[in-house]
Design a protein around this motif. Structure first.
Motif, short mmCIF file in Angstrom:
data_model
loop_
_atom_site.label_atom_id
_atom_site.label_comp_id
_atom_site.label_asym_id
_atom_site.label_seq_id
_atom_site.Cartn_x
_atom_site.Cartn_y
_atom_site.Cartn_z
N ILE A 188 3.44 11.74 -13.32
CA ILE A 188 4.32 10.82 -12.60
C ILE A 188 3.62 9.48 -12.44
CG2 ILE A 188 5.64 10.41 -10.49
CD1 ILE A 188 5.64 13.41 -10.00
N ALA A 189 4.34 8.40 -12.71
CA ALA A 189 3.84 7.04 -12.47
C ALA A 189 4.66 6.41 -11.35
CB ALA A 189 3.96 6.19 -13.74
N VAL A 190 4.01 5.58 -10.55
CA VAL A 190 4.68 4.96 -9.40
C VAL A 190 4.79 3.46 -9.63
CG1 VAL A 190 4.62 4.59 -6.90
CG2 VAL A 190 3.72 6.72 -7.88
N VAL A 191 6.01 2.94 -9.45
CA VAL A 191 6.31 1.53 -9.71
C VAL A 191 6.98 0.93 -8.47
CG1 VAL A 191 7.81 -0.01 -11.06
CG2 VAL A 191 6.52 1.80 -12.20
N SER A 192 6.73 -0.34 -8.21
CA SER A 192 7.45 -1.08 -7.17
C SER A 192 8.46 -2.01 -7.84
CB SER A 192 6.48 -1.91 -6.32
OG SER A 192 7.19 -2.75 -5.42
N ASN A 193 9.69 -1.94 -7.40
CA ASN A 193 10.77 -2.79 -7.94
C ASN A 193 11.66 -3.24 -6.79
OD1 ASN A 193 13.75 -2.21 -9.94
ND2 ASN A 193 12.58 -4.08 -9.75
N PRO A 194 11.16 -4.17 -5.95
CA PRO A 194 11.91 -4.57 -4.75
C PRO A 194 13.25 -5.18 -5.09
CG PRO A 194 10.09 -6.08 -5.18
CD PRO A 194 9.91 -4.92 -6.10
N GLU A 195 14.19 -5.00 -4.15
CA GLU A 195 15.53 -5.57 -4.36
C GLU A 195 15.65 -6.91 -3.65
OE1 GLU A 195 17.97 -5.95 -1.89
OE2 GLU A 195 16.84 -5.08 -0.23
N LYS B 16 3.27 -6.89 11.73
CA LYS B 16 2.47 -5.74 12.13
C LYS B 16 1.41 -5.40 11.08
CE LYS B 16 4.47 -4.97 16.04
NZ LYS B 16 3.72 -5.14 17.31
N THR B 17 1.77 -5.51 9.81
CA THR B 17 0.80 -5.26 8.75
C THR B 17 -0.36 -6.25 8.84
OG1 THR B 17 2.47 -4.35 7.24
CG2 THR B 17 0.45 -5.20 6.24
N ARG C 176 0.83 -3.73 -5.58
CA ARG C 176 0.67 -4.28 -4.23
C ARG C 176 1.23 -5.70 -4.15
NH1 ARG C 176 -3.56 -2.82 -0.23
NH2 ARG C 176 -3.74 -0.54 -0.32
N THR C 177 1.06 -6.46 -5.20
CA THR C 177 1.61 -7.82 -5.23
C THR C 177 3.13 -7.79 -5.16
OG1 THR C 177 -0.28 -8.61 -6.51
CG2 THR C 177 1.72 -9.94 -6.59
N GLY D 231 0.79 -1.22 0.00
CA GLY D 231 0.00 0.00 0.00
C GLY D 231 0.82 1.26 0.00
N THR D 232 2.15 1.14 0.18
CA THR D 232 3.01 2.32 0.19
C THR D 232 2.98 3.02 -1.17
OG1 THR D 232 4.45 1.33 1.86
CG2 THR D 232 5.34 3.18 0.60
N GLY D 233 3.02 2.24 -2.25
CA GLY D 233 2.95 2.83 -3.58
C GLY D 233 1.65 3.59 -3.79
N ASP D 234 0.56 3.07 -3.23
CA ASP D 234 -0.72 3.77 -3.34
C ASP D 234 -0.66 5.12 -2.62
OD1 ASP D 234 -1.52 1.50 -4.61
OD2 ASP D 234 -2.86 0.81 -3.01
N GLU D 235 -0.02 5.14 -1.46
CA GLU D 235 0.08 6.38 -0.70
C GLU D 235 0.97 7.39 -1.42
OE1 GLU D 235 -0.39 9.23 2.31
OE2 GLU D 235 -1.56 7.48 1.68
N ILE D 236 2.06 6.93 -2.02
CA ILE D 236 2.92 7.83 -2.80
C ILE D 236 2.12 8.42 -3.97
CG2 ILE D 236 4.95 7.96 -4.30
CD1 ILE D 236 6.23 5.82 -2.52
N GLU D 237 1.36 7.56 -4.63
CA GLU D 237 0.54 8.03 -5.75
C GLU D 237 -0.49 9.06 -5.28
OE1 GLU D 237 -2.34 5.34 -7.90
OE2 GLU D 237 -0.73 5.49 -9.41
#
Length: 458
Positions: A144-151, A273-274, A201-202, A126-132
């Motif tokens: 601006i587009a928001v992307v998740s790219n975990p390391e 916690k989530t 989110r996935t 949900g962090t990406g949603d909040e940034i958006e």
């Protein structure tokens, strides 16, 4: 491609340097003036094999630079990666996202034209949603587009992990950003490694779920090690037999003093916690967190048991301080709890680590720092091996024994060959099997009653 990496810590520095090596123009930005000045002078602030050369080569080629100001670089960027820290909040264990959101606002204020903002930091779902939402409500005019790219970089092997990853996960709900991310990683051989696209989110949950599963696997084999000692089995052979099953695999089945580092402890806790916030408790992971914390001090008690039940006034040597070899990272390292347990018991503790001495000084108490393993051994009543650095696997054993007051070695990584150690006159206390010595197995590990166990989730 013009890329900006916000945050020049472990993830940001490694990712930025490796992206530059793919041919992109990369600017690594950090608010720490000292860090930026050091990097501009060619000094790498973290220990990671191969990183210094990658940075030097790409700086010389003009593809990599460092700055304390993000405005100019972000204005010209095609993609901006957020790689700032997300530590656990002391008050409740949730991930602290203040740096992520602050970076997002600064990026949006400076962005011009279409910009893709990529969260590389490990962040809750949900962090990406909040940034958006921040971009939409506070900067509605920006494209601006928001992307998740975990390391998925392992400390000590981060360069090879970036170049030959098991997978590259990209969470995107925007077609333009999807194509841009494909272009960024195009230089890698994507036929050999999947570029896996999914919902944002996935992607955020894939990172947490992966780390939690590996943490559970480590904790499982550690509990098997304790059972092996009671039953007279050998945990190394148990792990080998299990690992032959391809459904299980042999990775992360090495028994030890508990997991540490910058990822597993904080990520397992943040996921717990989530889940609690959504009334979907993750009991397996909650138990994993509690067991791991209790285990670290239990390893200190193991050393005390090997010293006839008391270390008061005794000199104890500790080999290896960092949470794993080939890094200088002391975050959540098992050595911290082990050493504190020994100090609480009145021990005179002498330590050595090939790379972590400077970082250790900031977190350890009244210990003596030595220049090598043999200085640690001098006059020692016992030695405990905590981190399995390669140099400890090839020690001069006769020299080591001659230096020690009492030849007791507690091996928390099963590095030493038991037959060889006994042949040289050592009393070896291995992990996960009964030692061939005078120490009863039941005295080496004292389980903590549930009512006394420290539970960080309560």
């Amino acid at each position: 491609m013009r890329i900006v990496m916000i945050g020049s810590g472990y993830v940001g520095l490694v990712s930025g340097a490796c992206l530059a090596a793919l041919g992109h123009d990369v600017v690594c930005v950090d608010k720490s003036r000292d860090k930026i000045e050091a990097l501009q002078a060619g000094k790498v602030p973290i220990y990671e094999p191969g990183l210094e050369m990658v940075i030097a080569d790409n700086c010389a080629a003009g593809r990599l630079s460092f700055s304390g100001d993000l405005v100019g670089p972000v204005a010209a960027a095609d993609a901006v990666f957020i790689a700032v820290g997300t530590p656990s909040r002391l008050v409740d264990g949730h991930a602290d996202l203040s740096h992520v959101y602050a970076a997002a606002r600064e990026i949006a204020a400076a962005a011009t034209g279409f910009t893709v903002v990529v969260t590389k930091s490990t962040v809750p779902v949900g962090t990406g949603d909040e940034i958006e939402r921040i971009f939409r409500e506070e900067f509605p005019q920006k494209d601006i587009a928001v992307v998740s790219n975990p390391e998925f970089l392992r400390e000590g092997a981060a360069i090879s992990d970036f170049r030959r990853p098991d997978r590259i996960v990209v969470g995107s709900d925007d077609e333009r950003s999807t194509e841009l991310m494909r272009d960024i990683y195009e230089a890698l051989d994507l036929k050999e490694m999947p570029l896996y696209f999914c919902e944002r989110r996935t992607a955020e949950l894939i990172k947490y779920a992966s780390n939690a599963f590996l943490a559970m696997k480590i904790t499982f084999i550690n509990e098997m090690a304790d059972l092996c000692e009671e039953l007279g089995a050998d945990v190394q052979k148990v792990a080998k037999g299990m690992g032959m099953d391809r459904r299980i695999g042999d990775k992360f089945l090495q028994a030890g003093p508990g997991f540490g580092g910058s990822c597993f402890p904080k990520d397992t806790l943040a996921l717990v916690k989530t889940a609690q916030d959504y009334d979907r408790p993750l009991k397996l992971i909650e138990t994993t967190v509690a067991i791991n914390e209790n285990r670290k001090r239990a390893m200190g008690r193991r050393v005390i048991a090997a010293c006839d039940g008391s270390v008061r006034g005794k000199r104890i040597g500790v080999l290896g301080l960092t949470f794993k070899p080939n890094t200088d990272d002391m975050r959540e390292a098992p050595s911290i709890a082990i050493i504190r347990t020994l100090l609480d018991g009145g021990a005179d503790v002498h330590v050595y680590d090939p790379a972590g001495m400077e970082a250790a000084r900031a977190v350890l108490g009244a210990v003596k720092y030595r220049r090598n393993a043999y200085e640690v051994a001098e006059g020692a009543d016992a030695i405990v091996l905590v981190t399995e650095w390669d140099q400890f696997k090839s020690l001069d054993l006769p020299r080591l024994k001659d230096l020690m007051k009492s030849p007791v070695v507690v091996d928390l990584r099963n590095v030493f060959d038991e037959d060889e150690m006994i042949g040289h006159g050592f009393q070896l206390v291995p992990l996960g099997k009964r030692p061939r010595s005078a120490y009863p197995a039941r005295t080496l590990f004292h389980a903590v009653p549930p009512e006394l166990a420290w539970n960080p989730l309560l």
